[in-house]
Design a protein around this motif. Structure first.
Motif, PDB file in Angstrom:
ATOM      1  N   TYR A 217       0.802  -1.166   0.045  1.00 46.16           N
ATOM      2  CA  TYR A 217       0.118  -0.019  -0.119  1.00 46.16           C
ATOM      3  C   TYR A 217       0.724   1.227  -0.194  1.00 46.16           C
ATOM      4  N   ARG A 218       1.892   1.072  -0.005  1.00 40.92           N
ATOM      5  CA  ARG A 218       3.067   2.226   0.346  1.00 40.92           C
ATOM      6  C   ARG A 218       2.915   3.430  -0.899  1.00 40.92           C
ATOM      7  N   ASP A 219       2.817   2.800  -2.321  1.00 38.59           N
ATOM      8  CA  ASP A 219       2.796   3.671  -3.392  1.00 38.59           C
ATOM      9  C   ASP A 219       1.443   4.241  -3.566  1.00 38.59           C
ATOM     10  N   GLU A 220       0.598   3.865  -2.879  1.00 41.18           N
ATOM     11  CA  GLU A 220      -0.910   4.458  -3.022  1.00 41.18           C
ATOM     12  C   GLU A 220      -0.932   5.967  -2.578  1.00 41.18           C
ATOM     13  N   PRO A 221      -1.583   6.860  -3.372  1.00 42.48           N
ATOM     14  CA  PRO A 221      -1.574   8.314  -2.874  1.00 42.48           C
ATOM     15  C   PRO A 221      -2.346   8.458  -1.590  1.00 42.48           C
ATOM     16  N   ALA A 222      -1.796   9.125  -0.695  1.00 40.94           N
ATOM     17  CA  ALA A 222      -2.318   9.471   0.751  1.00 40.94           C
ATOM     18  C   ALA A 222      -3.388  10.445   0.264  1.00 40.94           C
ATOM     19  N   THR A 223      -4.660   9.967   1.096  1.00 40.25           N
ATOM     20  CA  THR A 223      -5.610  11.091   1.224  1.00 40.25           C
ATOM     21  C   THR A 223      -5.776  11.773   2.340  1.00 40.25           C
ATOM     22  N   GLY A 224      -5.415  11.147   3.403  1.00 34.85           N
ATOM     23  CA  GLY A 224      -5.429  11.935   4.634  1.00 34.85           C
ATOM     24  C   GLY A 224      -6.674  11.007   5.538  1.00 34.85           C
ATOM     25  N   TYR A 225      -7.590  10.107   4.675  1.00 32.93           N
ATOM     26  CA  TYR A 225      -8.464   9.441   5.375  1.00 32.93           C
ATOM     27  C   TYR A 225      -8.490   8.023   5.664  1.00 32.93           C
ATOM     28  N   GLU A 364      -4.674  19.657  -7.626  1.00 31.89           N
ATOM     29  CA  GLU A 364      -4.186  18.730  -6.724  1.00 31.89           C
ATOM     30  C   GLU A 364      -3.018  19.394  -5.476  1.00 31.89           C
ATOM     31  N   ALA A 365      -2.485  20.508  -5.764  1.00 30.66           N
ATOM     32  CA  ALA A 365      -1.876  21.385  -4.944  1.00 30.66           C
ATOM     33  C   ALA A 365      -2.787  21.633  -3.749  1.00 30.66           C
ATOM     34  N   ALA A 366      -4.065  22.071  -4.069  1.00 30.71           N
ATOM     35  CA  ALA A 366      -4.950  22.540  -2.754  1.00 30.71           C
ATOM     36  C   ALA A 366      -5.356  21.429  -2.011  1.00 30.71           C
ATOM     37  N   PHE A 367      -5.498  20.101  -3.080  1.00 30.63           N
ATOM     38  CA  PHE A 367      -5.919  18.944  -2.061  1.00 30.63           C
ATOM     39  C   PHE A 367      -4.821  18.524  -1.122  1.00 30.63           C
ATOM     40  N   ALA A 368      -3.465  18.652  -1.646  1.00 33.53           N
ATOM     41  CA  ALA A 368      -2.463  17.791  -0.838  1.00 33.53           C
ATOM     42  C   ALA A 368      -2.229  19.212   0.418  1.00 33.53           C
ATOM     43  N   ALA A 369      -2.581  20.305   0.156  1.00 29.71           N
ATOM     44  CA  ALA A 369      -2.417  21.288   1.169  1.00 29.71           C
ATOM     45  C   ALA A 369      -3.488  20.938   2.415  1.00 29.71           C
ATOM     46  N   HIS A 370      -4.829  20.618   1.782  1.00 31.58           N
ATOM     47  CA  HIS A 370      -5.809  20.399   2.732  1.00 31.58           C
ATOM     48  C   HIS A 370      -5.465  19.050   3.683  1.00 31.58           C
ATOM     49  N   ARG A 371      -4.684  17.772   3.023  1.00 29.82           N
ATOM     50  CA  ARG A 371      -4.465  16.915   3.769  1.00 29.82           C
ATOM     51  C   ARG A 371      -3.342  17.228   5.015  1.00 29.82           C
ATOM     52  N   GLN A 373      -3.524  19.917   6.924  1.00 34.04           N
ATOM     53  CA  GLN A 373      -3.993  20.778   7.888  1.00 34.04           C
ATOM     54  C   GLN A 373      -4.312  20.060   9.116  1.00 34.04           C
ATOM     55  N   PRO A 374      -4.014  21.051  10.030  1.00 31.24           N
ATOM     56  CA  PRO A 374      -4.070  20.633  11.681  1.00 31.24           C
ATOM     57  C   PRO A 374      -5.472  20.187  11.866  1.00 31.24           C
ATOM     58  N   HIS A 375      -6.711  20.881  11.320  1.00 30.41           N
ATOM     59  CA  HIS A 375      -8.030  20.853  11.639  1.00 30.41           C
ATOM     60  C   HIS A 375      -8.430  19.352  11.115  1.00 30.41           C
ATOM     61  N   LEU A 376      -7.831  18.988   9.887  1.00 32.96           N
ATOM     62  CA  LEU A 376      -8.316  17.699   9.404  1.00 32.96           C
ATOM     63  C   LEU A 376      -7.524  16.596  10.288  1.00 32.96           C
ATOM     64  N   GLN A 377      -6.338  16.686  10.502  1.00 34.14           N
ATOM     65  CA  GLN A 377      -5.722  15.602  11.563  1.00 34.14           C
ATOM     66  C   GLN A 377      -6.200  15.612  12.908  1.00 34.14           C
ATOM     67  N   ARG A 378      -6.723  16.565  13.290  1.00 39.15           N
ATOM     68  CA  ARG A 378      -7.627  16.858  14.531  1.00 39.15           C
ATOM     69  C   ARG A 378      -8.804  15.879  14.704  1.00 39.15           C
ATOM     70  N   PHE A 379      -9.495  16.316  13.157  1.00 36.10           N
ATOM     71  CA  PHE A 379     -10.875  15.442  13.118  1.00 36.10           C
ATOM     72  C   PHE A 379     -10.640  14.246  13.023  1.00 36.10           C
ATOM     73  N   LEU A 380      -9.531  13.773  12.314  1.00 35.74           N
ATOM     74  CA  LEU A 380      -9.343  12.183  12.142  1.00 35.74           C
ATOM     75  C   LEU A 380      -9.028  11.332  13.422  1.00 35.74           C
ATOM     76  N   ALA A 381      -8.398  12.062  14.321  1.00 38.35           N
ATOM     77  CA  ALA A 381      -7.802  11.434  15.680  1.00 38.35           C
ATOM     78  C   ALA A 381      -9.154  11.405  16.561  1.00 38.35           C
ATOM     79  N   GLU A 382      -9.938  12.485  16.635  1.00 37.04           N
ATOM     80  CA  GLU A 382     -11.025  12.617  17.475  1.00 37.04           C
ATOM     81  C   GLU A 382     -12.064  12.032  17.157  1.00 37.04           C
ATOM     82  N   SER A 383     -12.567  11.607  15.815  1.00 36.58           N
ATOM     83  CA  SER A 383     -13.461  10.996  15.372  1.00 36.58           C
ATOM     84  C   SER A 383     -13.604   9.486  15.234  1.00 36.58           C
ATOM     85  N   ARG A 384     -12.083   9.007  15.546  1.00 36.39           N
ATOM     86  CA  ARG A 384     -11.811   7.604  15.093  1.00 36.39           C
ATOM     87  C   ARG A 384     -12.767   6.536  16.088  1.00 36.39           C
TER      88      ARG A 384
END
Length: 412
Positions: A217-225, A364-371, A373-384
């Motif tokens: 799975y290493r070569d798959e593009p990361a989406t943040g989710y 794609e650059a905007a999408f990568a910048a979104h991934r 973002q601290p608010h996205l990482q905080r959401f992923l951690a707290e919604s788990r």
């Protein structure tokens, strides 16, 4: 070192079970330090009290509390666990500090039964009984859920088993039944197991790519989710939705019906300010959507737009907590990411435990910048802890999906 690393991660991720286990690590660390000083210089009253408070009381109680916070799927259970742990700890600390000690202390490890009276011993015994029952129960429930092909339980089974083993070592090392060297080894091993188990349950984020599922799975593009999703080789078990009354709109997204006037292409082709979603009115173009930049057309430079649809299946009773986190995420994304064109969270008619995120970014650059973002990482951690399963669908804007100039209306 393990205590410092765990406290640092708990402060960063703000996960309640990590905070509880940080208290356990602090208690074990203080107890081990008191043992070192006592073996070298002789034990005294303060050293013995700190040793008992840290390892015999706070260690097991807050270890069990963190375990319940991690796996309990009902907020009532987690609230009751926090209420009991805090109240029991406060009362026991007061009694263990004020109760007089008996006997004499030397360089040998004191036994609680030879140093404390009946009431402090009763409180310590109660803490150990509750902790052992809670840890064993949580491990058993997780193993049972994993046997039912529960994805989250399967991922947590090994870390939970290791933390439960740490609880057994803590109780064994503080009861006074083990020789002093074995008691020190037991407490040190327990601290290491708590840290390792905590690291195995923390969401991992990597800007260069996500590598939780191995080299394939290493070569798959990361989406943040991906942290909440399934590995590519695994298929999530279908989750049956409740049986509501017949509804012709079952499974629809709640989009408003467009009027005939909204479907026309406006004459104004002004470029909107960044941050306005496609299809919405914006300064200089109050009529609504405009054409996009495609071969043969003119308008907005959105030919490279990309995005993502994320389908969340939630645990029963977690809908309100998840919706609060989703609301904060959407507000933060629209407020701080100007290249975000659409970011919306949808309910699904007839499926109350499902949520659908629709996101569209300028490129794609905007999408990568979104991934990142601290608010996205905080959401992923707290919604788990609220999510049972996640499916991610990558999007690219295709030519057939963008409005082209109407030939019967030149310039439109």
């Amino acid at each position: 070192m393990a205590t410092g690393l765990l406290i640092q991660r708990a402060y960063k991720d703000r996960l309640l079970y990590l905070i509880a286990w940080s208290f356990t690590q602090v208690g074990l660390t203080l107890a081990l330090l008191c043992m070192v000083v006592g073996f070298l210089m002789g034990f005294n009253g303060p050293l013995f009290r700190v040793l008992e408070l840290g390892a015999a009381l706070i260690g097991p109680v807050w270890l069990a509390l963190g375990m319940i916070e991690l796996i309990a799927r009902y907020v009532q259970v987690r609230f009751a666990a926090w209420l009991f742990a805090i109240s029991y700890t406060v009362v026991a600390i007061v009694i263990l500090i004020l109760d007089p000690l008996k006997g004499s202390l030397s360089k040998s490890l004191p036994k609680p039964s030879d140093t404390y009276d009946a009431l402090p011993l009763l409180l310590i015994d109660g803490a150990h009984v509750v902790a052992v029952i809670a840890l064993a129960g949580c491990t058993g429930v997780t193993a049972w859920l994993a046997s039912k092909r529960d994805q989250e339980a399967g991922e947590l089974l090994i870390p939970i088993a290791l933390v439960a083993l740490a609880g057994v070592l803590v109780v064994s090392g503080t009861r006074g039944f083990l020789p002093a060297p074995l008691a020190v080894i037991a407490l040190g091993a327990a601290a290491g197991l708590v840290w390792y188990g905590a690291m195995r349950t923390i969401p991992v984020y990597d800007d260069e790519g996500y590598d939780e599922y191995g080299d394939d799975y290493r070569d798959e593009p990361a989406t943040g989710y991906e942290e909440q999703g399934y590995p590519p080789a695994a298929k999530p078990e279908p989750v049956p939705a409740p049986t509501p009354p017949p509804d012709a709109r079952r499974g629809e997204l709640r989009f408003p019906e467009p009027s005939a006037e909204e479907l026309r292409f406006p004459e104004n082709t002004s470029i909107p300010e960044p941050g306005f979603p496609v299809g919405a009115a914006f300064p200089g173009n109050p009529a609504g959507p405009t054409a996009v930049d495609v071969p043969g057309g003119s308008g907005l430079p959105l030919a490279n737009a990309c995005g993502q649809i994320t389908v969340y299946t939630l645990l029963d009773g977690r809908e309100d907590a998840f919706d609060r986190l989703a609301t904060d995420l959407v507000k933060a994304a629209l407020a701080t990411e100007p290249e975000t064109l659409v970011f919306a969270s949808h309910d699904v008619v007839g499926a109350p435990t499902q949520r659908i995120f629709y996101q569209l970014f300028r490129d794609e650059a905007a999408f990568a910048a979104h991934r990142r973002q601290p608010h996205l990482q905080r959401f992923l951690a707290e919604s788990r802890t609220h999510v049972l399963a996640t499916n991610v669908i990558e999007l690219k804007l295709g030519p057939a999906k963008v409005p082209l100039p109407a030939p019967e209306f030149p310039g439109r």
